[in-house]
Structures are given as structure tokens and as C-alpha cells.
Design an enzyme around this catalytic site. Structure first.
Site, PDB file in Angstrom:
ATOM      1  CD  GLU A  43       2.637  -1.391   9.063  1.00  0.00           C
ATOM      2  OE1 GLU A  43       2.188  -0.844   8.349  1.00  0.00           O
ATOM      3  OE2 GLU A  43       3.008  -2.317   9.676  1.00  0.00           O
ATOM      4  NE  ARG A 279      -6.545   1.669  -2.172  1.00  0.00           N
ATOM      5  CZ  ARG A 279      -4.788   1.452  -1.334  1.00  0.00           C
ATOM      6  NH1 ARG A 279      -5.050   2.248  -0.249  1.00  0.00           N
ATOM      7  NH2 ARG A 279      -4.793   0.263  -1.075  1.00  0.00           N
ATOM      8  CE  LYS A 289       2.262  -2.715   2.114  1.00  0.00           C
ATOM      9  NZ  LYS A 289       2.956  -1.920   4.234  1.00  0.00           N
TER      10      LYS A 289
HETATM   11  P1  ATP Z   1      -1.440  -1.964   1.797  1.00  0.00           P
HETATM   12  O1  ATP Z   1      -3.172  -1.378   1.461  1.00  0.00           O
HETATM   13  O2  ATP Z   1      -1.110  -2.896   0.306  1.00  0.00           O
HETATM   14  O3  ATP Z   1      -1.324  -3.311   2.831  1.00  0.00           O
HETATM   15  P2  ATP Z   1      -0.517   0.297   2.468  1.00  0.00           P
HETATM   16  O4  ATP Z   1      -1.276   1.079   2.637  1.00  0.00           O
HETATM   17  O5  ATP Z   1      -0.511  -0.891   4.109  1.00  0.00           O
HETATM   18  O6  ATP Z   1      -0.815  -1.249   1.195  1.00  0.00           O
HETATM   19  P3  ATP Z   1       2.002   1.455   3.650  1.00  0.00           P
HETATM   20  O7  ATP Z   1       3.839   0.214   4.062  1.00  0.00           O
HETATM   21  O8  ATP Z   1       1.245   2.162   4.430  1.00  0.00           O
HETATM   22  O9  ATP Z   1       1.147   0.140   2.267  1.00  0.00           O
HETATM   23  O10 ATP Z   1       2.531   2.016   2.247  1.00  0.00           O
HETATM   24  C1  ATP Z   1       3.370   3.938   1.485  1.00  0.00           C
HETATM   25  C2  ATP Z   1       2.513   4.617   1.008  1.00  0.00           C
HETATM   26  O11 ATP Z   1       1.733   3.912  -0.098  1.00  0.00           O
HETATM   27  C3  ATP Z   1       1.011   5.075   2.028  1.00  0.00           C
HETATM   28  O12 ATP Z   1       1.535   6.673   1.679  1.00  0.00           O
HETATM   29  C4  ATP Z   1       0.381   4.357   0.393  1.00  0.00           C
HETATM   30  O13 ATP Z   1      -0.940   5.656   0.458  1.00  0.00           O
HETATM   31  C5  ATP Z   1       1.224   4.413  -0.737  1.00  0.00           C
HETATM   32  N1  ATP Z   1       0.353   3.366  -0.968  1.00  0.00           N
HETATM   33  C6  ATP Z   1       0.139   2.513  -0.495  1.00  0.00           C
HETATM   34  N2  ATP Z   1      -0.952   1.558  -1.621  1.00  0.00           N
HETATM   35  C7  ATP Z   1      -1.325   2.404  -2.674  1.00  0.00           C
HETATM   36  C8  ATP Z   1      -2.244   2.357  -3.907  1.00  0.00           C
HETATM   37  N3  ATP Z   1      -2.869   1.015  -4.193  1.00  0.00           N
HETATM   38  N4  ATP Z   1      -2.056   3.451  -4.975  1.00  0.00           N
HETATM   39  C9  ATP Z   1      -1.021   4.255  -4.028  1.00  0.00           C
HETATM   40  N5  ATP Z   1      -0.950   4.403  -2.812  1.00  0.00           N
HETATM   41  C10 ATP Z   1      -0.841   3.908  -1.960  1.00  0.00           C
HETATM   42 MG    MG Z   2      -0.485   0.593   5.864  1.00  0.00          MG
END
Ligand code: ATP
Ligand code: MG
Length: 581
Positions: A43, A279, A289
Site C-alpha cells: 500500500e 511476517r 509503518k
Molecule cells: P505495516 O504493518 O508495516 O503497515 P503492511 O502489511 O501494512 O505493513 P503493506 O504495504 O500492506 O504493508 O505490505 C505489502 C506486502 O508486504 C504485504 O504482502 C505484506 O504481507 C508484506 N509485509 C509487510 N510487512 C511484512 C513483514 N514484517 N514481514 C513480511 N512481509 C511483510
Molecule cells: Mg497493509
């Protein structure tokens, strides 16, 4: 998670994992024909962090690895931009750059969920027409109150029995902008008594009169994540949709939407399948984030690319390498259970990578003057140092020796403690690549601080000359000729947080004590000092990485380093010394 759950993963496990096994089965059965199609779906509401790197290597890596077997394998970079208020073009550009930095070319494979708004809208109308979705006009409180709990079923909305025509009419008017935010919501008609709460008539579309960074004001209704994501996957022909474990309970909904839309003729089978993996959780940093934004906006770090931050922008500036991240991704592997990886595993991967690639140079980080009293004034001679101990082909370079040198302050002790084998009055050490010297005296200032050290060199002991090794000394220290060294700003970085689990409960805390992760920031994570470096180091390009002998791995700062004002950041120390000094 507690400290004891900390895991030190030391196996090089690129080998197999449950995702590969699943893909292998699909390849054997040709479920998806000759292709494995994955996607990385960030995102664009923030900068990528180390956790995203895990997902990038997983998704892009799988498509690359399976290309030999399934020639049409691909990985898409999809901007999951269905939430208009939090997303910005700045992030889109930064994400693309980070993915490219990690080594993946996304040209021709960049997609935006917002490009599918029309198709998503069409899918929603299809569901309404099939009596599988309805417009609910309860307010959010009422909706929450009728959702039920894990142990109690929810209650049907009084609007659940609206006719298809009424629903279509209302939904079209939602799109036309007739209603204010929150007046209505489109919900899937599934089962308010489903044990899985995600199936209790989840929202599909909501009204949001907000400007979108790409579609502008074309839309005032926006699809919810669970709906947009699976439909986007199906539109792009994704075979394996990998996401983190918190989406496990959403999988039945993912499948419900796609199965229904396939039955309605919108998508053909085989449909994408969602597979969850754990994760990345890492000690001594935060990977969310939301928390990263707090660190930046609160002024706790110097922006998104602060080398202390676990963002990919910060990592790059710190001198972490894409190859190091690849090594890390392979080492931690993927699994189905959450774990906490020790930060030292990441540091080890960076060290291993840099050890191979980084040329050696000399820098004196905390300089003190050493005068060779029996060395002719005005004379200079060449000493030669290998650029890389394992790569003779990288050659040697000249390090000039003269009467006045810089050495590290910590390499001298006026009154040496037991076991100190470096320079001390009456003691001998070797000047690395040079001569054996013997300390003859030193000066102190009014505060009893050493200001200058005196020594005599032994002309018969020059490194590389016959007989030079006949006399052994224990200490071997690095040095630079004062005339041939230039000052450089040295930024010593360390771990951002002082504790493994920032903000987490610690032993002995009252049960109701709330800790703020910001209070766990390591105040010593950034230290700036002026050191002396080899002349040629000033001329290096920003982002060049080196091992400063005996001092660690350093990188010329991406932004601030110039020939006139050299700036080097410490990437990582030579050994894991965290908490040991
Ligand atoms: P955050 O929790 O930091 O806001 P998010 O999951 O909202 O991260 P996205 O931009 O939605 O961030 O993530 C893009 C991709 O990265 C998704 O497929 C998500 O599963 C993966 N991702 C995000 N954080 C991790 C992590 N800590 N380990 C592995 N994959 C991750
Ligand atoms: Mg997300």
C-alpha cells in the site's frame, strides 16, 4: 513475544519450504499451466521496511526461480492503492526505487489496484444482481453492535432483505455521490452466524468523498481491502497470492468472493490461491509503518532515510546491501509460525556480504599523533597494502609512511593493563604494512590527556622485506601519515533501540503498565566524530563501501559525501559486540 522466543537462525535454508512444495505440486499438475505468477502488493502509504524485503525476495524470487520450469512465471509489483486518504505518489516512487534497488526490474509489471476501480465496481454490481450483496444503511455503531462476538452469532441487519432493484439503485446513487460518507455501505450477504467473523456480511464498498492520488475525484466510493485484493489478484492472473499470517482468517472470504464471481462468469478457473507465511519480526527495531511514522514525525530520527531506521531507504544509506538482504531472506526462510529473529542474524548477513565485496582501506577514527623520532624529517616512503586479503587480483595500494603519523587513541595506554598488547611506554608493536616501532615517551596536557606519542622505528623490520618477520611482536596497529591523510566525518551508527522488544513488557513490570516504544530508543545509536582517512577515500563515489581495517564496514554517505568533505557511515562492526563491551 518474549525475549526467550528470540530465535537465532543460522541455517542456510534456501532449500525447500511449504510454499515451494505447494507450487511444486501445482507445477506437476499444471494447475496454472506453464506459469507461477506472484505479486508484491504494497500500500503506497509509507516507505518499505525490512519486513517488506522478506516479501519482495519471496515473491520476486519465486517467479525467478520457477522461470526455468514454468517459462511464463512472473511477479507483479502492485500498488494496493484503494484507500484514498493515506496514499501518495511520493511513496509510489520510493517503493519502485526500493524494489529496483533490491535487484528486481518491474518495468512492464507495475500495476495499480486503482486501475481496476471500474472492474471492481462491476463485480460489486454482479454480486448485488445475484442477491449476494446488499446496501446496509445502519450507522457504524449499530453495525458493530449486531456483529456478535467470537462466542455469539451476529444479528441480521434490517436492511438485509432489500430487493435486488433497491440495492442496485442505492449502490448506483452511492457511486453518483448522492450520499455523505457513512450513510450507506455495501455488504456481502454471507452469514451473520458464521463462526469466522470475517464472513459475517463483510463490507465491500464504502462512501469516501476523498481525492485519490491517481483517480482524482472520479470516485466517491472505494472498495474494501478484502474485496479489492482478491479481485485484483484474479484480474492479474496471479497463481499464488502470498500474504502474512494475520490474513489466515480472511482466506475463506478471499475464496468466497472469487468462487462467487467465477460462478457468475466473471473469472475463469483456476483461481488464485492465498497462502500465508510468517511476517518478519526482528529484535531491536520496529517493523510497522505506523510506528516508523511516529519516529520520523516525532523527530526521533533524521527522516525516512536515517541510517538507524529499518526502512530500505535507511538501510541503503547505512551501507546495507541488496545481496546482504538476499542472504538474510535465504537464511531466515519462510515458515508458518511467527518467530522473532535476532538482529545479529541480519548484521551477520551484511558482514558476510561486505567481507567479500568491500575493499580494505585505512581510517583512524579517533586520531592521536605518533612521532617516529629516528625517522628523517621530510622523508616519505611507500608501504604497500593489499586491497582485499582474499582477492589478490584487486591489487595493492601505496600507503605513504613519514615521520608524523596518526594512530588510534585506544591503541596506546600510558599504563597498560594486563593483556594489552598494543603500544605502551617501552613496548613494541608493528605498524601494519610498515615497521616495528618501540614507544619512547608521550606528552600529557593539563588534564592528564595524552596529546602526542613518541617512538623509534627499526629500519630492519619493514613488512615484505627479507628478515622482517624474524622478530615477532604481538600488537599490529593501523596508522596514517599526517601529511597524507584527510579529515572525514565519521558517523557511528548502532541499534535504534536499546532493548530487544521495544515497548514490550519486561520481567517485573506491573501487569497494567503500558510501555511506550519511544522510551526504548537507544540514545547512543548515533555518534558523530572526525577521523582521518586515506587521501584516496575522499575521492570515492557516494555509496562506495569499504572495510576500514580493524574498525568495521563503512560506506560513503549517499547524500552528504563529497571530495571536499568526506562523510562515512558505519554500516556494521567487524564482530558482533552488542552488549559485550
Ligand atoms: P505495516 O504493518 O508495516 O503497515 P503492511 O502489511 O501494512 O505493513 P503493506 O504495504 O500492506 O504493508 O505490505 C505489502 C506486502 O508486504 C504485504 O504482502 C505484506 O504481507 C508484506 N509485509 C509487510 N510487512 C511484512 C513483514 N514484517 N514481514 C513480511 N512481509 C511483510
Ligand atoms: Mg497493509
Amino acid at each position: 513475544m518474549t525475549d526467550t522466543a528470540t530465535e537465532r537462525t543460522n541455517t542456510n535454508a534456501v532449500a525447500n519450504n511449504f510454499i515451494r512444495s505447494r507450487i511444486d505440486e501445482d507445477c506437476a499438475k499444471k494447475t496454472y499451466g506453464e506459469k507461477v505468477v506472484t505479486r508484491f502488493p504494497p500500500e503506497p502509504n509509507g516507505f518499505l521496511h525490512f519486513g517488506h524485503a522478506k516479501s519482495i525476495f519471496l515473491n520476486f524470487g519465486l517467479a525467478q526461480d520457477y522461470a526455468a520450469q514454468c517459462p511464463q512465471s512472473l511477479c507483479n509489483l502492485r500498488f494496493d492503492d484503494t484507500n484514498p486518504t493515506k496514499e501518495e505518489t511520493e511513496y509510489v516512487d520510493a517503493i519502485r526505487e526500493d524494489v529496483a534497488w533490491l535487484g528486481f526490474d518491474t518495468s512492464g509489471r507495475e500495476f495499480y489496484a486503482s486501475n481496476y476501480f471500474k472492474r471492481l465496481y462491476h463485480c460489486a454490481e454482479l454480486l448485488i444482481t445475484a442477491n449476494l450483496a446488499y446496501v446496509d444503511s445502519q450507522d457504524s455503531d449499530a453495525m458493530r453492535a449486531t456483529r456478535g462476538t467470537l462466542t455469539e452469532p451476529g444479528k441480521n441487519s434490517p436492511f438485509r432483505t432489500r430487493t435486488i432493484e433497491e440495492n442496485l439503485d442505492l449502490f448506483r446513487r452511492m457511486r453518483a455521490g448522492e450520499f455523505i460518507d457513512g450513510a450507506h455501505i455495501l455488504r456481502a450477504k454471507i452469514d451473520m452466524a458464521a463462526p469466522n467473523m470475517n464472513l459475517r456480511d463483510p463490507a465491500i464498498y464504502r462512501i469516501r468523498h476523498a481525492h485519490h492520488h491517481r483517480t482524482g475525484d472520479a470516485w466517491c466510493i472505494y472498495p474494501m481491502y478484502d474485496f479489492a485484493h482478491c479481485v485484483s489478484d484474479a484480474i492479474e492472473g496471479i497463481s499464488h497470492s502470498l500474504c502474512t499470517l494475520e490474513f489466515t482468517d480472511h482466506r475463506p472470504l478471499y475464496e468466497w468472493f472469487l468462487d462467487r464471481l467465477a460462478e457468475l462468469g466473471e473469472f475463469t478457473r483456476p483461481l488464485p490461491q492465498q497462502i500465508e507465511f510468517s511476517r518478519l519480526n526482528l529484535t531491536y527495531v520496529v517493523l510497522s509503518k505506523r510506528k516508523l511514522i511516529q519516529l520520523v514525525t516525532g523527530g526521533h530520527v533524521d527522516g525516512w532515510n536515517d541510517p538507524r531506521l529499518p526502512t530500505l531507504k535507511g538501510a541503503r544509506r547505512r551501507g546495507f546491501t541488496p545481496e546482504g538482504f538476499k542472504r538474510f531472506a535465504d537464511r531466515i526462510g519462510v515458515s508458518k509460525s511467527d518467530s522473532l529473529i535476532d538482529y545479529s542474524v541480519l548484521e551477520d548477513c551484511m558482514r558476510e556480504d561486505l567481507n567479500e565485496r568491500a575493499e580494505r582501506r585505512v581510517a583512524v577514527l579517533d586520531p592521536i599523533k605518533l612521532v617516529l623520532t629516528n625517522y628523517p624529517d621530510g622523508q616519505t616512503e611507500a608501504c604497500f597494502a593489499p586491497n582485499h586479503p582474499h582477492h589478490a587480483e584487486l591489487g595493492t595500494r601505496e600507503i605513504p609512511l613519514a615521520r608524523e603519523l596518526w594512530i588510534e587513541r585506544e591503541d596506546f595506554m600510558p599504563e597498560p593493563v594486563k593483556g594489552f598488547f598494543r603500544l605502551a611506554p617501552g613496548k613494541e608493536v608493528r605498524l601494519r604494512y610498515g615497521y616495528i616501532i618501540k614507544c619512547t615517551g608521550f606528552d600529557l596536557d593539563a588534564n592528564e590527556q595524552v596529546t602526542c606519542i613518541y617512538a623509534e622505528y627499526d629500519p630492519e623490520t619493514k613488512s615484505g622485506t627479507p628478515g622482517s618477520e624474524s622478530r615477532k611482536v604481538k600488537g599490529n596497529i593501523h596508522w596514517l601519515s599526517c601529511k597524507h591523510a584527510v579529515p572525514a566525518e565519521i558517523r557511528l551508527y548502532d541499534r535504534l533501540f536499546a532493548v530487544p522488544n521495544p515497548g514490550a513488557h519486561r520481567e517485573g513490570d506491573a501487569p497494567d503498565l503500558e510501555r511506550d516504544f519511544l522510551n526504548d530508543i537507544n540514545p547512543a545509536a548515533k555518534n558523530i566524530q572526525t577521523g582521518m582517512v586515506e587521501l584516496a577515500l575522499a575521492q570515492c563515489e557516494p555509496e562506495s563501501c569499504y572495510q576500514f581495517e580493524r574498525n568495521g564496514y563503512f560506506v560513503a554517505d549517499q547524500y552528504d559525501h563529497t571530495a571536499g568533505k568526506p562523510v562515512f557511515n558505519r554500516t556494521v562492526t567487524l564482530r558482533d559486540s552488542w552488549g559485550k563491551s
